[in-house]
Design a protein around this motif. Sequence first.
Motif, PDB file in Angstrom:
ATOM      1  N   LEU A 129      10.372  28.982  21.354  1.00 24.75           N
ATOM      2  CA  LEU A 129      11.801  29.217  21.220  1.00 24.75           C
ATOM      3  C   LEU A 129      12.096  29.810  19.849  1.00 24.75           C
ATOM      4  N   PRO A 130      12.724  31.000  19.780  1.00 28.24           N
ATOM      5  CA  PRO A 130      13.041  31.576  18.472  1.00 28.24           C
ATOM      6  C   PRO A 130      14.064  30.724  17.729  1.00 28.24           C
ATOM      7  N   ALA A 131      14.126  30.881  16.408  1.00 27.02           N
ATOM      8  CA  ALA A 131      15.047  30.080  15.603  1.00 27.02           C
ATOM      9  C   ALA A 131      16.498  30.374  15.942  1.00 27.02           C
ATOM     10  N   PHE A 132      16.789  31.595  16.391  1.00 18.66           N
ATOM     11  CA  PHE A 132      18.131  31.950  16.838  1.00 18.66           C
ATOM     12  C   PHE A 132      18.026  32.478  18.266  1.00 18.66           C
TER      13      PHE A 132
ATOM     14  N   MET B 209      12.437  27.133  11.131  1.00 15.98           N
ATOM     15  CA  MET B 209      12.167  26.093  12.122  1.00 15.98           C
ATOM     16  C   MET B 209      12.044  26.727  13.499  1.00 15.98           C
ATOM     17  N   LYS B 210      11.037  26.278  14.279  1.00 13.11           N
ATOM     18  CA  LYS B 210      10.804  26.860  15.587  1.00 13.11           C
ATOM     19  C   LYS B 210      10.200  25.824  16.516  1.00 13.11           C
ATOM     20  N   ILE B 211      10.701  25.786  17.751  1.00 11.90           N
ATOM     21  CA  ILE B 211      10.128  24.906  18.763  1.00 11.90           C
ATOM     22  C   ILE B 211       9.060  25.684  19.533  1.00 11.90           C
ATOM     23  N   LYS B 212       7.869  25.140  19.544  1.00 11.90           N
ATOM     24  CA  LYS B 212       6.769  25.788  20.257  1.00 11.90           C
ATOM     25  C   LYS B 212       6.815  25.467  21.745  1.00 11.90           C
ATOM     26  N   GLN B 213       7.238  24.239  22.067  1.00  7.22           N
ATOM     27  CA  GLN B 213       7.328  23.860  23.469  1.00  7.22           C
ATOM     28  C   GLN B 213       8.393  22.790  23.661  1.00  7.22           C
ATOM     29  N   LEU B 214       9.153  22.926  24.743  1.00  7.95           N
ATOM     30  CA  LEU B 214      10.167  21.948  25.124  1.00  7.95           C
ATOM     31  C   LEU B 214      10.015  21.682  26.617  1.00  7.95           C
ATOM     32  N   HIS B 215       9.912  20.400  26.969  1.00  8.37           N
ATOM     33  CA  HIS B 215       9.731  20.042  28.375  1.00  8.37           C
ATOM     34  C   HIS B 215      10.605  18.820  28.677  1.00  8.37           C
ATOM     35  N   ILE B 216      11.594  19.004  29.548  1.00  7.74           N
ATOM     36  CA  ILE B 216      12.526  17.935  29.898  1.00  7.74           C
ATOM     37  C   ILE B 216      12.443  17.693  31.399  1.00  7.74           C
ATOM     38  N   GLN B 217      12.330  16.428  31.786  1.00  9.49           N
ATOM     39  CA  GLN B 217      12.229  16.080  33.194  1.00  9.49           C
ATOM     40  C   GLN B 217      13.281  15.032  33.573  1.00  9.49           C
ATOM     41  N   ASN B 218      13.935  15.285  34.691  1.00 14.78           N
ATOM     42  CA  ASN B 218      14.813  14.315  35.354  1.00 14.78           C
ATOM     43  C   ASN B 218      16.051  13.936  34.551  1.00 14.78           C
ATOM     44  N   TYR B 219      16.545  14.865  33.731  1.00 14.61           N
ATOM     45  CA  TYR B 219      17.834  14.684  33.069  1.00 14.61           C
ATOM     46  C   TYR B 219      18.836  15.609  33.755  1.00 14.61           C
ATOM     47  N   LYS B 220      19.752  15.024  34.518  1.00 12.08           N
ATOM     48  CA  LYS B 220      20.744  15.791  35.275  1.00 12.08           C
ATOM     49  C   LYS B 220      20.049  16.902  36.076  1.00 12.08           C
ATOM     50  N   SER B 221      20.422  18.170  35.851  1.00 10.71           N
ATOM     51  CA  SER B 221      19.810  19.257  36.628  1.00 10.71           C
ATOM     52  C   SER B 221      18.482  19.732  36.046  1.00 10.71           C
ATOM     53  N   LEU B 222      18.062  19.130  34.945  1.00 11.13           N
ATOM     54  CA  LEU B 222      16.790  19.516  34.311  1.00 11.13           C
ATOM     55  C   LEU B 222      15.664  18.685  34.931  1.00 11.13           C
ATOM     56  N   VAL B 223      15.303  19.044  36.145  1.00  6.54           N
ATOM     57  CA  VAL B 223      14.316  18.272  36.902  1.00  6.54           C
ATOM     58  C   VAL B 223      12.925  18.463  36.313  1.00  6.54           C
ATOM     59  N   ASP B 224      12.593  19.690  35.999  1.00  7.11           N
ATOM     60  CA  ASP B 224      11.296  20.001  35.385  1.00  7.11           C
ATOM     61  C   ASP B 224      11.473  21.273  34.557  1.00  7.11           C
ATOM     62  N   PHE B 225      12.189  21.123  33.454  1.00  5.28           N
ATOM     63  CA  PHE B 225      12.658  22.267  32.676  1.00  5.28           C
ATOM     64  C   PHE B 225      11.743  22.520  31.491  1.00  5.28           C
ATOM     65  N   LYS B 226      11.331  23.770  31.311  1.00  3.07           N
ATOM     66  CA  LYS B 226      10.375  24.109  30.250  1.00  3.07           C
ATOM     67  C   LYS B 226      10.825  25.355  29.489  1.00  3.07           C
ATOM     68  N   LEU B 227      10.627  25.307  28.177  1.00  3.93           N
ATOM     69  CA  LEU B 227      10.779  26.478  27.316  1.00  3.93           C
ATOM     70  C   LEU B 227       9.600  26.500  26.361  1.00  3.93           C
ATOM     71  N   GLU B 228       9.194  27.707  25.967  1.00  2.76           N
ATOM     72  CA  GLU B 228       8.079  27.832  25.033  1.00  2.76           C
ATOM     73  C   GLU B 228       8.420  28.879  23.975  1.00  2.76           C
TER      74      GLU B 228
END
Length: 359
Positions: free
Chosen positions: A22-25, A1-20
């Motif tokens: 993402l390895p399984a571990f 399982m692997k996340i290719k993209q994660l984008h979170i906005q306006n959750y606490k300090s995650l104003v415009d947070f991005k990951l691409e």
Amino acid sequence: MKIKQLHIQNYKSLVDFKLENLPAFAAVVGPNASGKSNIFEALEFTNYVCRFPFEATSFFGGLKNIYSYQATPGKKMSFYYKFDNDININFSLGITPQRNLDGFEDVYSIGQEPILDLGKEENPFLFLDIRDKNKRDNFLEVVRQKHLTYNNEFEIFIDNFSRLLVGKTFLNRSFQLQSRLHTNASNLSQILAQILDSEKKDDFFEWLRILIPEFRDIEIRKSNIDGSSEFFLYEMTSTRPFSRHLISDGTFNILSLMAAVFQNENPQFLCIEEPEYGLHPQAIELLVNFLREKSEEKGHHILLNTHSQTLVRCLEPHEIILVNKVNGATIAKQLTADNAVNIKTDEAWLSNAFGGGVL
């Protein structure tokens, strides 16, 4: 399982947070108050929204406690996940808060986009449809009919998600499933009983003997009064067992982390906070190897967060996500194999050779 993209906005300090990609571990590494736990909490919150759409915020202290101070008024909290499949499997969730003259009400609307981009479908499969067995089965049937490759990532994230921070009772939220280890491991005895009554017992014991050298056996005793369970640990050099209150915090932590991994044979999405708590440096190294191995073997997605020098030393550069807070917002820097240096990983981190995740 692997996340290719994660984008979170306006959750606490995650104003415009991005990951691409993402390895399984992987491990989120950074100083205190940099937002490491907010990342895990945002993942947990998304899971709760799916299970309890219009009650989810109440489990996290209300909308006013999770909506970012940095957010522009009227902006929604949004969560976007794209999984690594041959098909365009993703889900997007937007929560728009409603305000009154006194500030926030714990009232919001939920916006959704189709989970699977198959063109113009008459009945698109939406985020909250995962709760409906018929709609879920119909969605999987469409995938089969079109001969598409789908590895159940979305279902793994919703059905087999666990967040673990041992001993933190304030994180133990209502409506946690009894068949899954609670966030603070308060139901460890029950999960151990399930593991010991399965084919996983031998493998579980083998790893315990590696991580706890004196370990000999575990006994589960069930109360005849209320049906509750209590575990007792036996050591090599003692005939008398040790109850929960007699074992060290480190031993309890190891048992909890192991139980989280072994609680389900199916792929899981595990967020483990500060796994190094109470552990000897050698045990930390063995634990990292165990988690990495089980991630590869079982298809688990395992995310850690840490500020432990010892744990970082056990990681490869591509397994590290560095986080810092800039102007109140959490930002991330993902390392790759190209970031490898000629000094130990922890020394490169603390000397800021990686360019992030430090005070």
